[in-house]
Structures are given as C-alpha cells and as structure tokens.
Write a protein that holds these residues in place. Sequence first.
Motif, PDB file in Angstrom:
ATOM      1  N   LEU A  75      34.166  -9.205  22.032  1.00 54.13           N
ATOM      2  CA  LEU A  75      34.158  -8.537  23.335  1.00 54.13           C
ATOM      3  C   LEU A  75      33.449  -9.362  24.410  1.00 54.13           C
ATOM      4  CD1 LEU A  75      33.345  -4.857  22.273  1.00 54.13           C
ATOM      5  CD2 LEU A  75      35.544  -5.728  23.091  1.00 54.13           C
ATOM      6  N   SER A  76      32.425 -10.080  24.000  1.00 53.79           N
ATOM      7  CA  SER A  76      31.604 -10.793  24.981  1.00 53.79           C
ATOM      8  C   SER A  76      31.985 -12.259  25.153  1.00 53.79           C
ATOM      9  CB  SER A  76      30.125 -10.707  24.566  1.00 53.79           C
ATOM     10  OG  SER A  76      29.922 -11.268  23.283  1.00 53.79           O
ATOM     11  N   TRP A  77      32.921 -12.752  24.329  1.00 56.58           N
ATOM     12  CA  TRP A  77      33.278 -14.168  24.414  1.00 56.58           C
ATOM     13  C   TRP A  77      33.914 -14.496  25.769  1.00 56.58           C
ATOM     14  CZ3 TRP A  77      31.762 -18.391  22.514  1.00 56.58           C
ATOM     15  CH2 TRP A  77      32.530 -19.554  22.586  1.00 56.58           C
ATOM     16  N   MET A  78      33.505 -15.606  26.329  1.00 58.55           N
ATOM     17  CA  MET A  78      33.929 -16.084  27.642  1.00 58.55           C
ATOM     18  C   MET A  78      33.369 -15.228  28.780  1.00 58.55           C
ATOM     19  SD  MET A  78      35.598 -18.750  26.749  1.00 58.55           S
ATOM     20  CE  MET A  78      36.460 -19.314  28.209  1.00 58.55           C
ATOM     21  N   THR A  79      32.556 -14.227  28.438  1.00 57.98           N
ATOM     22  CA  THR A  79      31.882 -13.409  29.448  1.00 57.98           C
ATOM     23  C   THR A  79      30.392 -13.675  29.442  1.00 57.98           C
ATOM     24  OG1 THR A  79      33.537 -11.652  29.205  1.00 57.98           O
ATOM     25  CG2 THR A  79      31.447 -11.056  30.255  1.00 57.98           C
ATOM     26  N   LEU A  80      29.820 -13.705  28.240  1.00 55.24           N
ATOM     27  CA  LEU A  80      28.403 -14.015  28.064  1.00 55.24           C
ATOM     28  C   LEU A  80      28.264 -15.359  27.359  1.00 55.24           C
ATOM     29  CD1 LEU A  80      27.089 -10.560  26.768  1.00 55.24           C
ATOM     30  CD2 LEU A  80      26.906 -11.477  29.094  1.00 55.24           C
ATOM     31  N   PRO A  81      27.211 -16.114  27.655  1.00 53.80           N
ATOM     32  CA  PRO A  81      26.981 -17.360  26.922  1.00 53.80           C
ATOM     33  C   PRO A  81      26.681 -17.072  25.454  1.00 53.80           C
ATOM     34  CG  PRO A  81      25.122 -16.859  28.359  1.00 53.80           C
ATOM     35  CD  PRO A  81      26.200 -15.888  28.704  1.00 53.80           C
ATOM     36  N   LEU A  82      26.949 -18.050  24.606  1.00 49.02           N
ATOM     37  CA  LEU A  82      26.790 -17.874  23.169  1.00 49.02           C
ATOM     38  C   LEU A  82      25.365 -17.493  22.809  1.00 49.02           C
ATOM     39  CD1 LEU A  82      27.913 -18.055  20.302  1.00 49.02           C
ATOM     40  CD2 LEU A  82      27.479 -20.517  20.347  1.00 49.02           C
ATOM     41  N   TRP A  83      24.387 -18.095  23.488  1.00 50.18           N
ATOM     42  CA  TRP A  83      22.993 -17.837  23.147  1.00 50.18           C
ATOM     43  C   TRP A  83      22.571 -16.412  23.516  1.00 50.18           C
ATOM     44  CZ3 TRP A  83      19.661 -16.557  27.126  1.00 50.18           C
ATOM     45  CH2 TRP A  83      20.051 -16.890  28.411  1.00 50.18           C
ATOM     46  N   VAL A  84      23.399 -15.722  24.316  1.00 48.87           N
ATOM     47  CA  VAL A  84      23.151 -14.308  24.624  1.00 48.87           C
ATOM     48  C   VAL A  84      23.976 -13.414  23.693  1.00 48.87           C
ATOM     49  CG1 VAL A  84      23.386 -12.490  26.363  1.00 48.87           C
ATOM     50  CG2 VAL A  84      22.578 -14.764  27.022  1.00 48.87           C
ATOM     51  N   ALA A  85      25.231 -13.771  23.471  1.00 51.59           N
ATOM     52  CA  ALA A  85      26.129 -12.949  22.655  1.00 51.59           C
ATOM     53  C   ALA A  85      25.665 -12.853  21.204  1.00 51.59           C
ATOM     54  CB  ALA A  85      27.542 -13.520  22.710  1.00 51.59           C
ATOM     55  N   LEU A  86      25.117 -13.945  20.678  1.00 49.06           N
ATOM     56  CA  LEU A  86      24.707 -13.944  19.273  1.00 49.06           C
ATOM     57  C   LEU A  86      23.545 -12.969  19.018  1.00 49.06           C
ATOM     58  CD1 LEU A  86      25.483 -15.279  16.602  1.00 49.06           C
ATOM     59  CD2 LEU A  86      23.758 -17.033  17.052  1.00 49.06           C
ATOM     60  N   PRO A  87      22.440 -13.056  19.762  1.00 49.25           N
ATOM     61  CA  PRO A  87      21.382 -12.054  19.552  1.00 49.25           C
ATOM     62  C   PRO A  87      21.802 -10.650  19.955  1.00 49.25           C
ATOM     63  CG  PRO A  87      20.820 -13.504  21.388  1.00 49.25           C
ATOM     64  CD  PRO A  87      22.010 -14.095  20.719  1.00 49.25           C
ATOM     65  N   LEU A  88      22.749 -10.536  20.912  1.00 47.20           N
ATOM     66  CA  LEU A  88      23.232  -9.206  21.299  1.00 47.20           C
ATOM     67  C   LEU A  88      23.913  -8.525  20.119  1.00 47.20           C
ATOM     68  CD1 LEU A  88      23.746  -7.051  23.464  1.00 47.20           C
ATOM     69  CD2 LEU A  88      25.869  -8.272  24.042  1.00 47.20           C
ATOM     70  N   SER A  89      24.658  -9.285  19.338  1.00 46.80           N
ATOM     71  CA  SER A  89      25.305  -8.718  18.150  1.00 46.80           C
ATOM     72  C   SER A  89      24.261  -8.202  17.168  1.00 46.80           C
ATOM     73  CB  SER A  89      26.191  -9.770  17.480  1.00 46.80           C
ATOM     74  OG  SER A  89      25.419 -10.836  16.939  1.00 46.80           O
ATOM     75  N   ALA A  90      23.143  -8.929  17.043  1.00 45.35           N
ATOM     76  CA  ALA A  90      22.064  -8.495  16.153  1.00 45.35           C
ATOM     77  C   ALA A  90      21.422  -7.208  16.663  1.00 45.35           C
ATOM     78  CB  ALA A  90      21.015  -9.601  16.031  1.00 45.35           C
ATOM     79  N   VAL A  91      21.234  -7.109  17.981  1.00 45.15           N
ATOM     80  CA  VAL A  91      20.618  -5.916  18.568  1.00 45.15           C
ATOM     81  C   VAL A  91      21.509  -4.697  18.361  1.00 45.15           C
ATOM     82  CG1 VAL A  91      19.914  -4.828  20.728  1.00 45.15           C
ATOM     83  CG2 VAL A  91      19.275  -7.198  20.263  1.00 45.15           C
ATOM     84  N   VAL A  92      22.811  -4.855  18.582  1.00 47.57           N
ATOM     85  CA  VAL A  92      23.747  -3.740  18.403  1.00 47.57           C
ATOM     86  C   VAL A  92      23.738  -3.255  16.958  1.00 47.57           C
ATOM     87  CG1 VAL A  92      26.190  -3.099  18.418  1.00 47.57           C
ATOM     88  CG2 VAL A  92      25.231  -4.404  20.327  1.00 47.57           C
ATOM     89  N   ALA A  93      23.754  -4.201  16.010  1.00 44.29           N
ATOM     90  CA  ALA A  93      23.730  -3.825  14.600  1.00 44.29           C
ATOM     91  C   ALA A  93      22.418  -3.151  14.226  1.00 44.29           C
ATOM     92  CB  ALA A  93      23.950  -5.062  13.723  1.00 44.29           C
ATOM     93  N   ALA A  94      21.306  -3.632  14.784  1.00 50.66           N
ATOM     94  CA  ALA A  94      20.001  -3.035  14.484  1.00 50.66           C
ATOM     95  C   ALA A  94      19.928  -1.601  14.998  1.00 50.66           C
ATOM     96  CB  ALA A  94      18.887  -3.884  15.094  1.00 50.66           C
ATOM     97  N   VAL A  95      20.427  -1.376  16.208  1.00 51.46           N
ATOM     98  CA  VAL A  95      20.435  -0.014  16.778  1.00 51.46           C
ATOM     99  C   VAL A  95      21.318   0.902  15.940  1.00 51.46           C
ATOM    100  CG1 VAL A  95      21.126   1.391  18.761  1.00 51.46           C
ATOM    101  CG2 VAL A  95      19.917  -0.784  19.113  1.00 51.46           C
TER     102      VAL A  95
END
Length: 300
Positions: free
Chosen positions: A69-89
Amino acid sequence: MTDLTVWLALLAVFAVLPAVLGTYGQGVMFQLFAWIALTASWVAFSGMTGYISLGHAVFYGLGGYVMALSWMTLPLWVALPLSAVVAAVFAFLAGLPSLRVRGPYFVILTFGLAEFVKFIVIAIESSLGMSGRLLLGAPDVSVLVYAMLGLAALAVALVMGLRHSRLGMALWSVREDEVAAMTLGVPVTKVKLLAFVLSAVIPAMVGALAVLRSTYFEPMQMFSPITSFTIVTMAIIGGSERPAGPVLGAGFIMLLSEILWSRAPEFYMMLLGVLLLGFVLFAPDGIVGKWQSRRRGKVV
C-alpha cells in the motif's frame, strides 16, 4: 570458543556469502534468512510460553500488505518500520482476548484469526477492483538479502536476550505452570501480551521485504497458512527452546527443499511429514537438544 564468538563467526560467514554468490544463490540466502527470522520470532513467544501459535502468517501478510500500500508513496525506511508498527498494534488488540485461552483452543483461535484477516484483505482488494498489486522499482536482491540478514540476526538476538532476562524467566514460569506463576505474583497477562507483540514485529518486516523481493502482493499467498505450518515445523526440527534451533531447523528444511522440491515435490512433502512425526516422537527437543544430550552423555 564462547557462544557469542560462534554467533559472530556465523554472522560473518552469512554476511560474506551473498557477496560471492550469484543471483540464484542470493535468492536462496534471502529465503534462508527469512525463515530464520520467522522461526526465531515464533520461538520468542511460542517456544518460551508453550502457547503454540498458527497465526504468524497474519503478521507476515500484514507487513506485506502495508508495504504494498505504501510503496512509491512512502520511502522504504518509513514503510518498513510502519509495517512493524501495524503488526504490533494488531497483535496487541488480538492478543487481549486470544491469550485468555490456551492449549488446542489457542492453536485453533490463532489459525482462525489468520484466515479471518486474509479474507478481509481479499474483500478490501476486491472492492477496489484489484486481485493483486505490482511493486515496480523494488531494490535488487543483492540489497534485500542484507536487510533480511539483519532481521534474522535481530530475531535470534531477541531469543537470546529473552532467555537471560527477567521477562524470559517470567515466560518460562508461564510455560511450566501458569497458575503457580500467577500465584507467585508474575503478571502473567502482561508478559504474555508483551511477548506476543514482540513476536509480531519481525515477521511483519520479513513480509514487507518478501513482497519487495517478489515485486507482487497477492493475499492468498502472503496470508497462506503454509507459512505458519512451515515455521512450526522448522522450530520443532531445530529445537524450539534454543536460539540455535531456528538456524538449524531453517537450514535443514531449506537444504531438503533445494534438493527435492524441484525434482520430486510430492516426495518432499511426504518426507517432511515423516520427519516432523519422527522428531515429535523421538527427538522432541530437536536437533539442538539431541546434540546437547549426546555431548552430556560423552562427558559423563
């Protein structure tokens, strides 16, 4: 040599191998590191608490979906930890009710939860008129393999850290006798929930990198229950209570897969089932436990 020296030496070998291997070899190493990271993260919760989870595929899939969903919208260094945050929540919200049951009920609940989320994602994608998402401009495997190595090292370090921490001792007490642990003042609900959330973070980032590697997100594949079953198989074969277990279990299954999968996939699946039954019946502590038992026998 100390255990730390052995681990650092192994890490150095793993860091060098992708640089000297071709594209195919780098792809194999990427898969190996991914399975090590997934299995070690499973051990950090299920191996420590005795709560057998079949829901790791949901964290893996969520991480891949966030990246798609975030590819080409958010930089990789943001999208990768964002995926971790979503899974943690998600793990926190799902863990609050699901960790109130245990044994086969928890196994069934986690499996059903993963399937439930999978079909929600499928429904969302169908409503948008999409059956999958293509990720253009993804990094080369020569870059992704080192990111996956970092996740594998982080996952193994998590298991090692838990085994020598107060949290790890609390988790062990839950595994041995949850009622007794609660009576002795262990905050059982909190430690189980914390371990469950921690075990969700790394699989999400593994799923995010896996989507970049395949350059395509497809819900049925990313949320496949085979992912969870394979993780449990690797953990049991390697030794689900020890940091070396995920490395040996993943390495063993990957080697078996490379030898047999393309030539005789039916025989591979049958042999995998026989191996799993054999380890459960005759070597429940896995490869690591069997090796340590032999060492103790020689010393005696």
